[in-house]
Write an enzyme that holds these catalytic residues in place. Structure first.
Site, PDB file in Angstrom:
ATOM      1  N   SER B 116      -4.137  -0.762   0.300  1.00 45.03           N
ATOM      2  CA  SER B 116      -4.956  -0.894  -0.906  1.00 45.03           C
ATOM      3  C   SER B 116      -4.105  -0.516  -2.118  1.00 45.03           C
ATOM      4  O   SER B 116      -4.119   0.634  -2.572  1.00 45.03           O
ATOM      5  CB  SER B 116      -6.206  -0.007  -0.790  1.00 45.03           C
ATOM      6  OG  SER B 116      -7.252  -0.510  -1.578  1.00 45.03           O
ATOM      7  N   GLY B 118      -4.103  -0.833  -5.207  1.00 45.71           N
ATOM      8  CA  GLY B 118      -4.632  -0.385  -6.484  1.00 45.71           C
ATOM      9  C   GLY B 118      -4.645   1.120  -6.650  1.00 45.71           C
ATOM     10  O   GLY B 118      -4.604   1.621  -7.769  1.00 45.71           O
ATOM     11  N   GLU B 142      -8.678  16.833  19.606  1.00 48.32           N
ATOM     12  CA  GLU B 142      -9.900  17.628  19.737  1.00 48.32           C
ATOM     13  C   GLU B 142     -11.034  17.094  18.860  1.00 48.32           C
ATOM     14  O   GLU B 142     -12.201  17.126  19.241  1.00 48.32           O
ATOM     15  CB  GLU B 142      -9.586  19.092  19.356  1.00 48.32           C
ATOM     16  CG  GLU B 142     -10.735  20.039  19.522  1.00 48.32           C
ATOM     17  CD  GLU B 142     -10.424  21.407  18.913  1.00 48.32           C
ATOM     18  OE1 GLU B 142     -11.313  22.261  18.958  1.00 48.32           O
ATOM     19  OE2 GLU B 142      -9.302  21.589  18.388  1.00 48.32           O
ATOM     20  N   GLU B 144     -11.392  13.982  17.758  1.00 49.47           N
ATOM     21  CA  GLU B 144     -11.656  12.554  17.922  1.00 49.47           C
ATOM     22  C   GLU B 144     -12.628  12.350  19.069  1.00 49.47           C
ATOM     23  O   GLU B 144     -12.419  12.868  20.174  1.00 49.47           O
ATOM     24  CB  GLU B 144     -10.354  11.808  18.252  1.00 49.47           C
ATOM     25  CG  GLU B 144      -9.490  11.496  17.056  1.00 49.47           C
ATOM     26  CD  GLU B 144      -8.296  10.639  17.460  1.00 49.47           C
ATOM     27  OE1 GLU B 144      -7.938   9.753  16.674  1.00 49.47           O
ATOM     28  OE2 GLU B 144      -7.720  10.860  18.533  1.00 49.47           O
TER      29      GLU B 144
END
Lengths: 185, 185
Positions: B116, B118, B142, B144
């Site tokens: 991205s 920008g 841990e 996730e």
């Protein structure tokens, strides 16, 4: 789907830690599905729209500009942030006119995505625009400094392969255009 | 290219306004090419790598997880942040193993982009991985919480068309896979 696990995280509280207008960073305390607490930083973003503006010979319009975040100039399809209350299509049409001076007769949405789900809610909608007509000179915002480049798909593809075009939505649009003769799309 | 204009912006000074570890927001004062001053907010990001892990029958591995930034669950190709000093390929290999339990024999880079331009310097590198072998159970971090989903390309494409897969790098990978019989890619 059947068998889907529920990992929902609930917001406990939070605050805006940086407000940059079109985006703001918030830090929330959340309760994870296992009952534990965690901190989540989220960049709340107004969303963006972009335009693959192409001529009948499959040449297309790119804009060259300096991207301060990268410290260099880039070549990208025209794009811009969505103003509050606007639709992505209206944004895309406005950006095409402002950045390039062109208007287009035929618009088709080719992609709607979340640009980086790990930390932001930024949405991006990309349109294919055909039937281009030059309506007048570009009229970019005061803080936008742009150079319009008309380039063949073949040459744009070479720049992509050479690593000179690296902006994500532009790469998607080029891949889409490269494949569009394929009816499965 | 000949005729290119120079829109370079020079940093005057600035500060970190929010440090979230793998990313930090900085606010810089810059001198634009026309001599005027402007403020630029930039999200400095450690970068990410992702894996299109596919089997010989063109089914692929997705991970289902809750994305707090979006407030909902998503289906995405395995991905993760690049640790300091690591290469994108090593990151992709580690994430595939940790998130799905699989390792792969054949790796090919299919995309390198800025996600991205920008507002962030985040890079993203996507790899195609074949020759998959299940080496053991997934071992996510841990914090996730993941569910591995093996899905045919046809079904993934339907979810994309229905707007149920919206994550940008996953859409790129699906488009690439859909088109890969085309030698021009």
């Amino acid at each position: 789907m059947a068998g889907d696990l529920d990992f929902t995280e609930q917001r406990i509280d939070g605050e805006t830690v940086c407000d940059a207008g079109f985006m703001r960073m918030v830090r929330d305390r959340v309760r994870m599905h296992n009952g534990k607490e965690a901190t989540r930083y989220v960049l709340r973003h107004c969303g963006a729209a972009a335009v693959l503006a192409r001529f009948e010979d499959d040449s297309l319009l790119l804009v060259r500009q300096f991207r301060y975040a990268l410290g260099r100039h880039t070549l990208e399809i025209p794009a811009g942030k969505i103003d509050a209350g606007d639709e992505p299509l209206a944004t895309a049409q406005r950006e095409l006119r402002e950045e390039t001076g062109y208007v287009a007769d035929d618009w088709q949405q080719i992609m709607h995505c979340h640009s980086s789900t790990g930390f932001t809610d930024e949405t991006l909608t990309v349109f294919d625009a055909c039937g281009l007509r030059l309506e007048g000179p570009p009229a970019p915002d005061e803080h936008e400094h742009l150079q319009v480049v008309r380039i063949s798909l073949a040459d744009a593809w070479k720049l992509k392969q050479a690593g000179e075009i690296t902006e994500a939505r532009t790469l998607y649009a080029l891949l889409w255009l490269r494949c569009r003769s394929d009816e499965r799309l």
